[in-house]
Design an enzyme around this catalytic site. Sequence first.
Site, PDB file in Angstrom:
ATOM      1  N   LYS A 153       0.814  -1.210   0.000  1.00 12.90           N
ATOM      2  CA  LYS A 153       0.000   0.000   0.000  1.00 12.90           C
ATOM      3  C   LYS A 153       0.852   1.266   0.000  1.00 12.90           C
ATOM      4  O   LYS A 153       0.398   2.327  -0.415  1.00 12.90           O
ATOM      5  CB  LYS A 153      -0.941   0.006   1.206  1.00 12.90           C
ATOM      6  CG  LYS A 153      -2.077  -1.002   1.091  1.00 12.90           C
ATOM      7  CD  LYS A 153      -3.053  -0.870   2.229  1.00 12.90           C
ATOM      8  CE  LYS A 153      -4.222  -1.838   2.070  1.00 12.90           C
ATOM      9  NZ  LYS A 153      -5.220  -1.694   3.138  1.00 12.90           N
ATOM     10  N   LYS A 242      -4.719  -7.978  -9.134  1.00 11.19           N
ATOM     11  CA  LYS A 242      -6.058  -8.325  -8.680  1.00 11.19           C
ATOM     12  C   LYS A 242      -7.065  -7.225  -9.031  1.00 11.19           C
ATOM     13  O   LYS A 242      -6.694  -6.052  -9.208  1.00 11.19           O
ATOM     14  CB  LYS A 242      -6.067  -8.598  -7.180  1.00 11.19           C
ATOM     15  CG  LYS A 242      -5.904  -7.378  -6.292  1.00 11.19           C
ATOM     16  CD  LYS A 242      -6.009  -7.792  -4.830  1.00 11.19           C
ATOM     17  CE  LYS A 242      -5.916  -6.572  -3.913  1.00 11.19           C
ATOM     18  NZ  LYS A 242      -6.060  -6.937  -2.484  1.00 11.19           N
ATOM     19  N   LYS A 245     -11.030  -1.717  -6.666  1.00 12.60           N
ATOM     20  CA  LYS A 245     -11.824  -0.501  -6.859  1.00 12.60           C
ATOM     21  C   LYS A 245     -10.935   0.690  -7.181  1.00 12.60           C
ATOM     22  O   LYS A 245     -11.370   1.651  -7.828  1.00 12.60           O
ATOM     23  CB  LYS A 245     -12.649  -0.206  -5.605  1.00 12.60           C
ATOM     24  CG  LYS A 245     -13.649   0.920  -5.781  1.00 12.60           C
ATOM     25  CD  LYS A 245     -14.466   1.117  -4.527  1.00 12.60           C
ATOM     26  CE  LYS A 245     -15.600   2.108  -4.751  1.00 12.60           C
ATOM     27  NZ  LYS A 245     -15.133   3.464  -5.038  1.00 12.60           N
TER      28      LYS A 245
END
Length: 378
Positions: A153, A242, A245
Amino acid sequence: MSVASRSARTYTYTVFKRFNSSVKTTGFKLSGSDIPKNATIFSMIQPTGKFHLGNYLGAVRVWKDIADLKDDGTTLLFGTADLHAITVPKPNVKEFREYRTEAIASILSIGIDPEKAIVFHQSRVSQHAELHWLLSSFASMGSLNRMTQWKSKSNINDQSDDTALGAIKLGLFAYPVLQAADILLYRSTHVPVGDDQSQHLELTRQLSNTFNAFYKTKYFPMPTTILAPTKKILSLSNPEKKMSKSDLNQKSVIYITDAPDVIAKKVKRAVTDSISESFYYDPVNRPGISNLINTLSGVQRVSIEEVEKDIRHIKDHKNFKQYVTDVLVAELTPSRERFHHFMKNPDYLHQVSEEGASKASEIAEKNITEVKRIMGFL
């Protein structure tokens, strides 16, 4: 076989297939005997808005399957991990509020009955944060440093980069401890999550064991990780990553709220390959086709091999993608319709989440009080 007739078929698989003592993978069909008696089953999902296909097949549909089999001795707690969500700052407060509402609507839209499961926002139960602090005194920096999600992240590729490491926020680095607190607060015995969270469940079990050993107690259970049988759902445009959103290309993401024509357009644009005489699963050489076959497997609740048998008569990409579209539309239409119904009733969504928070708080306060007694605060 038509999509409608397929939905009527029944498949039986071994559920909670064991590959070690703490991690189990569900089969495509659960039965009452597969849910342990007197279990406490807990899971949360970050409120990033509407669920996409990866959320649905990778985690939350298992919630619904479990809820359908609940007996009187089982406690189910499902909710939005909105405290986790702010580890990536949310400057648009209005949007964040909307995402939280959409997440509750999404949970209900997949068929979760709030009469069977406690549905709530994590932030509405203050004991989550309180137990997080208590457990943080047992969590080592070394254990947290081995977690992979904060690195991904933060786009940290080089841990020798002191400037990049210095910019990492404590919340993002330490949020696996909060996740452990979420789970242990309810003395959860089983936690259905996506595969990307399995490492954090190992830390949860480590903290449970450390706390119990330190205070010579057996208060916290060793929660079992429950993984869905579907392999990770990948981006339609880039099957090397993957479905997410946050993908800048929203044509790569299928949401459970997408209308049939939107689903058709996204599937039509999905990356495939030049082989059209047959369609088979080969994630190395045919990643795009394999991603769609994996999606069919998850939605239809059948093995990859069975999907391959069912599509062997298809000889061109147009008909293959039409088949995928038909399957997805049949699966997602009920959830889409329920979602829009719930979003038109915000007062009901608020009532569900507040009543759920009240029920969760009652359990949480009882357990945190016992934890503080064990630790000598009371």
